[in-house]
Design a protein around this motif. Structure first.
Motif, short mmCIF file in Angstrom:
data_model
loop_
_atom_site.label_atom_id
_atom_site.label_comp_id
_atom_site.label_asym_id
_atom_site.label_seq_id
_atom_site.Cartn_x
_atom_site.Cartn_y
_atom_site.Cartn_z
N TYR A 156 0.83 -1.20 0.00
CA TYR A 156 0.00 0.00 0.00
C TYR A 156 0.87 1.26 0.00
CZ TYR A 156 -4.08 -2.87 1.46
OH TYR A 156 -5.11 -3.78 1.54
N ALA A 157 1.98 1.24 0.75
CA ALA A 157 2.85 2.41 0.81
C ALA A 157 3.43 2.72 -0.57
CB ALA A 157 3.97 2.18 1.83
N PHE A 158 3.87 1.70 -1.29
CA PHE A 158 4.34 1.91 -2.66
C PHE A 158 3.23 2.50 -3.52
CE2 PHE A 158 7.82 -1.33 -1.93
CZ PHE A 158 8.86 -0.47 -2.21
N ALA A 159 2.00 2.00 -3.34
CA ALA A 159 0.87 2.53 -4.10
C ALA A 159 0.69 4.02 -3.82
CB ALA A 159 -0.40 1.76 -3.76
N ASN A 160 0.71 4.40 -2.54
CA ASN A 160 0.56 5.80 -2.17
C ASN A 160 1.63 6.67 -2.82
OD1 ASN A 160 -0.56 5.38 1.31
ND2 ASN A 160 -1.57 4.92 -0.63
N ALA A 161 2.88 6.19 -2.82
CA ALA A 161 3.98 6.98 -3.37
C ALA A 161 3.83 7.17 -4.87
CB ALA A 161 5.31 6.31 -3.05
N SER B 265 -4.16 -0.96 7.59
CA SER B 265 -2.93 -0.22 7.27
C SER B 265 -3.19 1.29 7.27
CB SER B 265 -2.42 -0.65 5.90
OG SER B 265 -1.45 0.26 5.42
N PRO B 266 -2.25 2.09 7.77
CA PRO B 266 -2.41 3.55 7.68
C PRO B 266 -2.29 4.07 6.25
CG PRO B 266 -0.26 2.98 8.56
CD PRO B 266 -1.04 1.71 8.51
N HIS B 267 -1.91 3.19 5.32
CA HIS B 267 -1.80 3.61 3.92
C HIS B 267 -3.05 3.25 3.11
CE1 HIS B 267 2.44 3.26 5.30
NE2 HIS B 267 2.47 4.45 4.74
N ALA B 268 -4.11 2.83 3.80
CA ALA B 268 -5.38 2.54 3.15
C ALA B 268 -6.49 3.29 3.86
CB ALA B 268 -5.67 1.04 3.19
N ILE B 269 -7.57 3.53 3.13
CA ILE B 269 -8.77 4.14 3.71
C ILE B 269 -9.77 3.02 3.94
CG2 ILE B 269 -10.65 5.78 3.38
CD1 ILE B 269 -8.81 7.31 1.46
N ALA B 270 -10.11 2.76 5.20
CA ALA B 270 -11.11 1.75 5.53
C ALA B 270 -12.49 2.37 5.40
CB ALA B 270 -10.89 1.22 6.95
N VAL B 271 -13.32 1.77 4.57
CA VAL B 271 -14.63 2.36 4.26
C VAL B 271 -15.74 1.47 4.78
CG1 VAL B 271 -16.16 3.17 2.43
CG2 VAL B 271 -13.68 3.44 2.20
N GLY B 272 -16.64 2.05 5.56
CA GLY B 272 -17.81 1.35 6.04
C GLY B 272 -19.06 2.14 5.73
#
Length: 437
Positions: free
Chosen positions: A342-347, A378-385
């Motif tokens: 996820y961190a690589f994705a964010n970057a 993960s802090p590099h993802a947005i958890a959606v509910g």
């Protein structure tokens, strides 16, 4: 002559002593690679050794990253409007050279795996992992860990009962190994409750105040949404949905198979097919101008193969991942690898959106204690509910206003789904689900 013979005998005695000493010395010690064995493995009965000739694949040998703190600093700066790095996204080759394994280290581990008989089936352009395939015998010999058969919920699954071991020369190179067990398997989070209630895109736009965004021209045009999936689907089902509810949509829907199609995966209640339909249809419903690219992993690769493809190829601006893994049942190394991916994705500028799940802090089907979806943690993802909506409807069953909205935690679930108290849909020939998001 005797003198020379005596010297020769003495020399041979010294050599013999050296040989005996070396042969008596223990083999080079191995180092345990912690956080690989599933924490739950002791809960299931052992059914004996896994067949020695059985194929074990895919196995991801995850490499230690360089300067992880530097990667975090880069991501923070990229998201800071006051920074010169703001929205300055990086390409995979630059990320590999700055934060992935050094090329020499990557090649050293790769060569070691090949010498032990493994087939390299995928090389990461981020130099974050090497994916291999081999037999049980090769795995056991290379990683010094026996693979066992265990029974869970009536299924016989493969797992190690201890963490693997590596030569000391590789211990700092390898962060974790993923794929030795079949217990760590993500599950789709779609829910199909009984009843005839449904949510149409126009209802969703009203309930969550997306209509004003549409009115200002916000359709998602120019954006690609990548959907992580592991089941194929009939394109006609998505076309039917878009024809009925999104006649003016300008975006397109595409399928991508990183290796091979798994076909439409059979499952109880068709949850696998319903999950991919739900995610694909609704990504286009909320962003009718966006390109929706549904990436479908193979039978062996599953959602991890799809996720890797989306990140490594930087295929989408937004990644939608609606699967779950119980946190207490997930090896620590697996969770760390997901976070790094996820961190690589964010970057690269990719936003990762993961379903929080329908159970709130009780999202582990086999556990009573509190736990969450590790894929969303993960802090590099947005958890959606979701929230509970009470929509006001007219005589034709169309939503006209929002009477109430709240979060909830009750017998019907918690936090991760949208619970609706609205019209009966009636058109049951339409193959998809509209209930939970």
């Amino acid at each position: 002559m005797n003198r020379r013979g005596g010297l020769a005998a003495a020399s041979w005695a010294v050599l013999a002593a050296v040989v005996v000493t070396l042969s008596a010395r223990p083999a080079p010690a191995s180092t345990m690679l912690q956080g690989v064995c599933p924490p739950e493995v002791a809960d299931y009965p052992d059914r004996g050794p896994w067949p020695a000739a059985a194929r074990v694949a895919p196995v991801r040998v995850v490499l230690a990253l360089r300067d992880r703190a530097g990667l975090e600093r880069l991501i923070a700066a990229q998201q800071d409007p006051t920074s010169a790095e703001f929205a300055h996204w990086r390409e995979a080759n630059e990320l590999a050279d700055r934060f992935g394994a050094p090329r020499a280290r990557y090649e050293r581990v790769r060569a070691w795996l090949r010498r032990r008989g493994f087939e390299v089936v995928h090389d990461s352009p981020l130099r974050a992992a090497i994916t291999v395939a081999g037999t049980t015998a090769q795995v056991e010999a290379a990683f010094r860990v026996p693979l066992r058969a265990v029974t869970r919920a009536g299924a016989v699954l493969r797992t190690p009962r201890a963490d693997p071991r590596l030569p000391p020369s590789l211990r700092t190179d390898v962060a974790t190994i993923i794929g030795l067990d079949e217990l760590t398997t993500a599950r789709p989070v779609v829910g199909l409750p009984a009843g005839g209630f449904a949510l149409a895109p126009s209802d969703f736009a009203l309930g969550y105040e997306i209509a004003p965004l549409f009115a200002r021209g916000g359709s998602g045009a120019g954006v690609t949404v990548g959907v992580v999936a592991r089941s194929d689907f009939a394109a006609a089902d998505v076309d039917d949905f878009r024809g009925r509810f999104l006649p003016d949509a300008t975006g397109v829907v595409r399928k991508l198979f990183p290796s091979a199609t798994p076909g439409i995966v059979a499952s109880a209640g068709n949850v696998e097919e319903n999950e991919v339909l739900l995610d694909t249809q609704w990504a286009g419903a909320v962003a009718p101008g966006a390109t929706v690219e549904t990436v479908i992993g193979s039978k062996s690769g599953g959602v991890l193969e799809a996720l890797e493809s989306l990140v490594e190829g930087n295929r989408a601006d937004v990644l939608s991942f609606s699967f779950a893994l119980c946190e207490p049942e997930t090896p620590a190394g697996f969770a760390a690898w997901i976070d790094a991916l996820y961190a690589f994705a964010n970057a690269q500028g990719q936003t990762v959106v993961v379903a929080a799940g329908d159970g709130g802090d009780h999202d582990c089907p086999r556990r009573s204690r509190r736990a969450v979806n590790v894929l969303a943690a993960s802090p590099h993802a947005i958890a959606v509910g979701g929230t509970a909506l009470d929509l006001v409807v007219d005589g034709d069953g169309h939503a006209t206003a929002v009477g109430d909205e709240r979060v909830w935690d009750d017998a019907s679930g918690a936090g991760g789904m949208t619970c609706l108290k609205i019209k009966e849909f009636g058109r049951r020939d339409l193959k998809s689900t509209y209930m939970r998001l």
